[in-house]
Scaffold this motif. Sequence first.
Motif, PDB file in Angstrom:
ATOM      1  N   UNK A 152       0.846  -1.210   0.000  1.00 46.03           N
ATOM      2  CA  UNK A 152       0.000   0.000   0.000  1.00 46.03           C
ATOM      3  C   UNK A 152       0.878   1.255   0.000  1.00 46.03           C
ATOM      4  N   UNK A 153       0.491   2.228  -0.808  1.00 49.33           N
ATOM      5  CA  UNK A 153       1.258   3.469  -0.879  1.00 49.33           C
ATOM      6  C   UNK A 153       2.356   3.420  -1.925  1.00 49.33           C
ATOM      7  N   UNK A 154       2.603   2.233  -2.498  1.00 51.01           N
ATOM      8  CA  UNK A 154       3.677   2.082  -3.493  1.00 51.01           C
ATOM      9  C   UNK A 154       3.317   2.821  -4.780  1.00 51.01           C
ATOM     10  N   UNK A 155       4.331   3.440  -5.374  1.00 52.39           N
ATOM     11  CA  UNK A 155       4.108   4.158  -6.627  1.00 52.39           C
ATOM     12  C   UNK A 155       4.956   3.577  -7.749  1.00 52.39           C
ATOM     13  N   UNK A 156       6.178   3.181  -7.383  1.00 53.26           N
ATOM     14  CA  UNK A 156       7.088   2.653  -8.407  1.00 53.26           C
ATOM     15  C   UNK A 156       6.677   1.239  -8.826  1.00 53.26           C
ATOM     16  N   UNK A 157       7.011   0.892 -10.054  1.00 47.97           N
ATOM     17  CA  UNK A 157       6.847  -0.490 -10.489  1.00 47.97           C
ATOM     18  C   UNK A 157       5.486  -0.842 -11.058  1.00 47.97           C
ATOM     19  N   UNK A 158       4.566   0.126 -11.120  1.00 47.00           N
ATOM     20  CA  UNK A 158       3.239  -0.178 -11.675  1.00 47.00           C
ATOM     21  C   UNK A 158       3.262  -0.149 -13.205  1.00 47.00           C
ATOM     22  N   UNK A 159       4.149   0.692 -13.743  1.00 51.42           N
ATOM     23  CA  UNK A 159       4.302   0.798 -15.202  1.00 51.42           C
ATOM     24  C   UNK A 159       2.996   1.094 -15.931  1.00 51.42           C
ATOM     25  N   UNK A 160       2.229   2.008 -15.372  1.00 48.94           N
ATOM     26  CA  UNK A 160       1.012   2.463 -16.049  1.00 48.94           C
ATOM     27  C   UNK A 160       1.235   3.931 -16.386  1.00 48.94           C
ATOM     28  N   UNK A 161       1.159   4.264 -17.670  1.00 50.23           N
ATOM     29  CA  UNK A 161       1.401   5.658 -18.071  1.00 50.23           C
ATOM     30  C   UNK A 161       0.100   6.371 -18.402  1.00 50.23           C
ATOM     31  N   UNK A 162       0.243   7.623 -18.822  1.00 48.88           N
ATOM     32  CA  UNK A 162      -0.899   8.349 -19.355  1.00 48.88           C
ATOM     33  C   UNK A 162      -1.876   8.894 -18.332  1.00 48.88           C
ATOM     34  N   UNK A 163      -1.487   8.907 -17.036  1.00 51.75           N
ATOM     35  CA  UNK A 163      -2.391   9.510 -16.044  1.00 51.75           C
ATOM     36  C   UNK A 163      -1.856  10.894 -15.682  1.00 51.75           C
ATOM     37  N   UNK A 164      -2.777  11.825 -15.332  1.00 55.41           N
ATOM     38  CA  UNK A 164      -2.381  13.210 -15.039  1.00 55.41           C
ATOM     39  C   UNK A 164      -1.412  13.266 -13.864  1.00 55.41           C
ATOM     40  N   UNK A 165      -1.652  12.411 -12.849  1.00 53.45           N
ATOM     41  CA  UNK A 165      -0.721  12.304 -11.718  1.00 53.45           C
ATOM     42  C   UNK A 165      -0.341  10.846 -11.563  1.00 53.45           C
TER      43      UNK A 165
END
Length: 395
Positions: A274-287
């Motif tokens: 929970x709270x992880x941001x790195x490693x998702x590899x999803x692009x194209x979102x404003x934030x």
Amino acid sequence: MKRVVVGLSGGVDSSVAAYLLQQQGYEVIGLFMKNWHDDSVTISNDCPWLEDSNDALLVAEKLGIPFQTVDLSEQYKEKIVDYMFNEYEKGRTPNPDVLCNREIKFDVFMKIALSLGADYVATGHYCRKSEIEVDGKAVYQLLAGVDNNKDQSYFLCQLSQEQLAKSLFPIGELTKPQVREIAAEMELVTAEKKDSQGLCFIGKVRLPEFLQQKLQPKDGIIVQIDKDNPVYNTTVSDDLNTEEALALAAKPIQYTPEMGKKVGKHQGAHYFTIGQRKGLNVGGTAEGLFVIATDVVSNTIYTGMGSHHPGLFRKALFIEKSEVHWIRKDLALANGETMKVMARIRYRQPLQEATLHQFEDGMYVSFKEPQSAITEGQFVAWHLGEELVGSGVIS
């Protein structure tokens, strides 16, 4: 002369701890703990523990103290590594460093030290110990280190009075720059050595690669939940008693894929926290997307956009009765009692205003401000002033 066994890790902190104890007139013995020799999970070809044990040996030679290596890899595997894999498989995020101190350094290692006739075990932690009298008995306090930037009392939040009684923390009164300065003056080989990153005592292992050795990758979907989703608009009924209201505030939201939209794929929900941001590899979102929940049963990851997404925040957490731990047993709460404290849910988080509420089957910790990324399996630790008095596993 009192005899002290120092856990020499090959880093600058434990090196200076050994030197300071020597200056204070103790008979000092250096022991290096070898906790790992499964080379299948190290991510580089170098052998970190060999390098560290060599540095520890050079420090011991420089100080003229006896030195030996103890192999604790079996106990480490059983008490830390196996436990970690089990927790990750259940979708929880354990804290190996806190466990390592409770189960290895201040238990298995301490027993070895005491069998060598030691009066104390010392480590290079940035924290302090003091002693007070309560009802005619000696009670030990675990205090924050003087260096606010390096205070490591959190990592010792699971120690007991018995363990504290036999512990010394020689560098707790110093700042990191002062420690490096002493090491440089003494020409210790570790003076300029970088602080170790990675798992406690395993060395240069990155967690995802480590987990992939034992937890098989399996494809799953990443779902994005909108911040305006009705799931965040729950109104609390006035009929609830305190315990029911706390239970509601502490309960994680149960998401289903239908609540959001599929935005990507992942290799296994148990690799994410929970709270992880790195490693998702999803692009194209404003934030950036942040993990707001994982479901290891359906192998789904739920995310929210931006660090202020409501799915990241909760105002309370629960600790099961068996997981509530008081370093200061004399301060433990009885059923129905509350205590105002300062608490943190992860290392280096600034202390937060909170209230402990003890009930029959466990304890709720409610925070003045909602907390981001309260994570199951991690430790919450609570303080009175500069003293860490207790902790528990977030359920």
